[in-house]
Design a protein around this motif. Structure first.
Motif, PDB file in Angstrom:
ATOM      1  N   VAL A 130       0.853  -1.181   0.000  1.00 28.25           N
ATOM      2  CA  VAL A 130       0.000   0.000   0.000  1.00 28.25           C
ATOM      3  C   VAL A 130       0.891   1.234   0.000  1.00 28.25           C
ATOM      4  CG1 VAL A 130      -1.869  -1.176   1.201  1.00 28.25           C
ATOM      5  CG2 VAL A 130      -0.163   0.069   2.521  1.00 28.25           C
ATOM      6  N   ASN A 131       0.373   2.317  -0.520  1.00 28.48           N
ATOM      7  CA  ASN A 131       1.132   3.555  -0.580  1.00 28.48           C
ATOM      8  C   ASN A 131       0.896   4.389   0.676  1.00 28.48           C
ATOM      9  OD1 ASN A 131       2.166   2.993  -3.183  1.00 28.48           O
ATOM     10  ND2 ASN A 131       0.241   3.694  -4.111  1.00 28.48           N
ATOM     11  N   GLY A 132       1.620   5.480   0.756  1.00 33.84           N
ATOM     12  CA  GLY A 132       1.458   6.388   1.888  1.00 33.84           C
ATOM     13  C   GLY A 132       2.618   6.279   2.853  1.00 33.84           C
ATOM     14  N   PRO A 133       2.533   6.977   3.978  1.00 29.17           N
ATOM     15  CA  PRO A 133       3.608   6.922   4.975  1.00 29.17           C
ATOM     16  C   PRO A 133       3.859   5.483   5.423  1.00 29.17           C
ATOM     17  CG  PRO A 133       2.045   8.665   5.492  1.00 29.17           C
ATOM     18  CD  PRO A 133       1.434   7.861   4.389  1.00 29.17           C
ATOM     19  N   GLY A 134       5.126   5.138   5.579  1.00 32.39           N
ATOM     20  CA  GLY A 134       5.470   3.762   5.903  1.00 32.39           C
ATOM     21  C   GLY A 134       6.232   3.636   7.202  1.00 32.39           C
ATOM     22  N   LEU A 135       7.139   2.675   7.228  1.00 28.37           N
ATOM     23  CA  LEU A 135       7.930   2.368   8.415  1.00 28.37           C
ATOM     24  C   LEU A 135       9.368   2.836   8.210  1.00 28.37           C
ATOM     25  CD1 LEU A 135       6.755  -1.324   9.005  1.00 28.37           C
ATOM     26  CD2 LEU A 135       5.840   0.763  10.070  1.00 28.37           C
ATOM     27  N   LEU A 136       9.922   3.466   9.225  1.00 27.72           N
ATOM     28  CA  LEU A 136      11.334   3.849   9.219  1.00 27.72           C
ATOM     29  C   LEU A 136      12.107   2.829  10.026  1.00 27.72           C
ATOM     30  CD1 LEU A 136      13.643   5.828   8.607  1.00 27.72           C
ATOM     31  CD2 LEU A 136      13.010   7.070  10.694  1.00 27.72           C
ATOM     32  N   LEU A 137      13.050   2.154   9.369  1.00 28.76           N
ATOM     33  CA  LEU A 137      13.917   1.189  10.042  1.00 28.76           C
ATOM     34  C   LEU A 137      15.250   1.870  10.303  1.00 28.76           C
ATOM     35  CD1 LEU A 137      11.681  -0.646   9.004  1.00 28.76           C
ATOM     36  CD2 LEU A 137      13.409  -2.267   8.219  1.00 28.76           C
ATOM     37  N   LEU A 138      15.631   1.979  11.570  1.00 25.79           N
ATOM     38  CA  LEU A 138      16.835   2.705  11.948  1.00 25.79           C
ATOM     39  C   LEU A 138      17.936   1.765  12.416  1.00 25.79           C
ATOM     40  CD1 LEU A 138      15.673   5.857  13.956  1.00 25.79           C
ATOM     41  CD2 LEU A 138      17.126   5.838  11.927  1.00 25.79           C
ATOM     42  N   GLY A 139      19.125   1.970  11.866  1.00 27.45           N
ATOM     43  CA  GLY A 139      20.307   1.248  12.329  1.00 27.45           C
ATOM     44  C   GLY A 139      21.510   2.155  12.229  1.00 27.45           C
ATOM     45  N   HIS A 140      22.576   1.815  12.938  1.00 22.71           N
ATOM     46  CA  HIS A 140      23.803   2.596  12.791  1.00 22.71           C
ATOM     47  C   HIS A 140      24.954   1.683  12.376  1.00 22.71           C
ATOM     48  CE1 HIS A 140      25.828   1.500  16.642  1.00 22.71           C
ATOM     49  NE2 HIS A 140      24.628   1.529  17.187  1.00 22.71           N
ATOM     50  N   MET A 141      25.855   2.260  11.603  1.00 20.57           N
ATOM     51  CA  MET A 141      26.952   1.501  11.010  1.00 20.57           C
ATOM     52  C   MET A 141      28.244   1.606  11.795  1.00 20.57           C
ATOM     53  SD  MET A 141      26.257   2.603   7.026  1.00 20.57           S
ATOM     54  CE  MET A 141      26.250   4.372   7.372  1.00 20.57           C
ATOM     55  N   ASP A 142      28.353   2.561  12.691  1.00 17.23           N
ATOM     56  CA  ASP A 142      29.609   2.793  13.407  1.00 17.23           C
ATOM     57  C   ASP A 142      29.689   1.956  14.674  1.00 17.23           C
ATOM     58  OD1 ASP A 142      27.485   4.413  14.433  1.00 17.23           O
ATOM     59  OD2 ASP A 142      28.948   5.654  15.491  1.00 17.23           O
ATOM     60  N   THR A 143      30.907   1.734  15.131  1.00 13.64           N
ATOM     61  CA  THR A 143      31.148   1.020  16.381  1.00 13.64           C
ATOM     62  C   THR A 143      32.107   1.834  17.246  1.00 13.64           C
ATOM     63  OG1 THR A 143      33.174  -0.231  15.879  1.00 13.64           O
ATOM     64  CG2 THR A 143      31.108  -1.099  14.995  1.00 13.64           C
ATOM     65  N   VAL A 144      32.241   1.420  18.502  1.00 13.19           N
ATOM     66  CA  VAL A 144      33.183   2.087  19.413  1.00 13.19           C
ATOM     67  C   VAL A 144      34.577   1.482  19.322  1.00 13.19           C
ATOM     68  CG1 VAL A 144      31.332   2.647  21.024  1.00 13.19           C
ATOM     69  CG2 VAL A 144      32.657   0.553  21.367  1.00 13.19           C
ATOM     70  N   HIS A 145      34.727   0.390  18.580  1.00 13.25           N
ATOM     71  CA  HIS A 145      35.994  -0.353  18.555  1.00 13.25           C
ATOM     72  C   HIS A 145      36.903   0.144  17.429  1.00 13.25           C
ATOM     73  CE1 HIS A 145      34.114  -3.218  21.307  1.00 13.25           C
ATOM     74  NE2 HIS A 145      33.083  -3.266  20.487  1.00 13.25           N
ATOM     75  N   GLN A 146      38.132   0.477  17.772  1.00 11.90           N
ATOM     76  CA  GLN A 146      39.110   0.830  16.752  1.00 11.90           C
ATOM     77  C   GLN A 146      39.529  -0.413  15.971  1.00 11.90           C
ATOM     78  OE1 GLN A 146      39.934   4.121  16.048  1.00 11.90           O
ATOM     79  NE2 GLN A 146      38.217   4.377  17.471  1.00 11.90           N
ATOM     80  N   ARG A 147      40.028  -0.207  14.774  1.00 10.35           N
ATOM     81  CA  ARG A 147      40.419  -1.334  13.932  1.00 10.35           C
ATOM     82  C   ARG A 147      41.498  -2.183  14.598  1.00 10.35           C
ATOM     83  NH1 ARG A 147      40.781   0.026   7.492  1.00 10.35           N
ATOM     84  NH2 ARG A 147      39.032   1.458   7.331  1.00 10.35           N
TER      85      ARG A 147
END
Length: 377
Positions: free
Chosen positions: A68-85
């Motif tokens: 269906v059309n119209g406002p949908g769902l926002l899926l939120l994630g983050h790509m960063d971490t606290v760990h250095q390489r």
């Protein structure tokens, strides 16, 4: 991903985790964005990529059409971490997998995308349009992303956040806020031996401020005020002319946030010759469970039970997430939909392998069925 299997999902998680992406490594974060974009294009998503700024990586948004059309769902994630390489690597031991960011929150990202891939591979679609938004700087408060997150959230019916679950699988229906304040005192230098009386100690004045602010802590209210960083003085035989400190506070509601702000601005001046300056830092507003969030939780918990998961349970979490921004705007927000595991921000960060199939199956059903007239939407 036609079949949901532990091995297949573990491979998917591993592909996210082995791309190391500390927040301050824009190149690493952007390689995660490349990976996410490739996966989403594979299911027909249109991709929008906003170039990073202020030294952070890009924001990636993948848009998947719904039935269906119209406002949908926002899926939120983050790509960063606290760990250095190179601090530690991916490994599997027994019924757990370990790796940098595997719990917070690359495992959740992998499951959410895998659920969408599963629907696509089996000829099904989400009920509502879905926007998958990947953030590059959540671990430092989302300074370059907050405005984009809030603008995106206001165009959607609800926000689903794939931060890890808590306490063995609970969903997050509210989060305490986080307030930061930067304090600086400026006094007068002097030789600490020969001319001590002529000096005005910035460190001494800051010590009074620290005691006053930390005395606000009220554990029964979950109101915690902590001065975690202090820098002052230049030499042991010199009255310190400058001192700086950072105040970090967990504020469960707007009332505690206002109480802290008032106390910061009313800090008494103990030495009239020492000047104090205060500046608000990055923060996250608290968000509380609403009837709309309760309806989302009830529906997700029902699907979790159908997928064979134990009673999900709900919690109000102390740590911040980008869900703080969406929830504070009044957008119905269900957080903690990611993996079960533990050890966040440590070298023993892990996920439980047994959660991968049922949690991903639950997400696929959530995307497929959540639409107008369901869970109050």
């Amino acid at each position: 991903m036609r079949e949901l299997t532990t091995d297949g999902l573990l491979d998917a998680v591993r592909a996210w985790v082995v791309i190391e992406s500390p927040t301050n490594d824009a190149e690493g974060v952007n390689r995660v964005a490349d990976h996410a974009g490739t996966l989403l294009r594979g299911i027909g998503a249109s991709i929008e990529r906003m170039p990073g700024r202020d030294g952070y990586g890009d924001i990636l948004v993948g848009r998947v059409a719904g039935e269906v059309n119209g406002p949908g769902l926002l899926l939120l994630g983050h790509m960063d971490t606290v760990h250095q390489r190179g601090v530690f690597g991916y490994r599997v031991e027994g019924d757990r997998a370990y790796g940098p960011g595997i719990y917070d929150m690359k495992g959740g990202n992998a499951m959410a995308v895998a659920a969408l891939q599963h629907l696509h591979a089996t000829g099904r679609r989400p009920r509502l349009p879905i926007s998958v938004m990947m953030i590059p700087d959540e671990e430092v408060g989302s300074p370059s992303s907050r405005a984009a997150i809030e603008a995106e959230a206001l165009r959607h019916r609800a926000a689903l956040v794939f931060e890890p679950s808590g306490e063995g699988g609970k969903f997050t229906v509210g989060r305490h806020g986080i307030a930061r304040w930067h304090l600086r005192t400026e006094g007068r230098p002097a030789h600490a031996g020969a001319y001590h009386a002529e000096g005005r100690s910035a460190v001494r004045e800051m010590a009074h401020h620290i005691l006053a602010l930390e005395s606000l802590t009220d554990h029964p209210r979950n109101f915690y005020v902590n001065i975690g960083i202090i820098n002052g003085g230049t030499h042991e035989n010199m009255v310190p002319a400058e001192c700086s400190a950072i105040c970090y506070a967990l504020v469960p509601t707007a009332a505690e946030e206002a109480e802290l702000r008032a106390a910061i601005h009313a800090l008494p001046q103990h030495d009239p010759d020492v000047r104090t300056a205060v500046t608000a830092g990055l923060g996250r507003p608290p968000f509380a469970k609403t009837p709309a969030i309760q309806a989302l939780y009830n529906y997700a918990a029902m699907l979790a039970a159908e997928a064979g998961l134990p009673s999900a349970g709900e919690r109000v979490a102390g740590g911040g997430s980008d869900g703080n921004f969406t929830g504070a705007l009044g957008v119905p927000t269900l957080d903690g939909l990611g993996v079960i595991g533990g050890g966040p921000h440590t070298r023993e960060e892990y996920i439980e392998l047994a959660c991968l199939v049922p949690r991903t199956r639950m997400l696929a059903r959530l995307f497929e069925t959540l639409g107008p007239g369901v869970a109050g939407l």
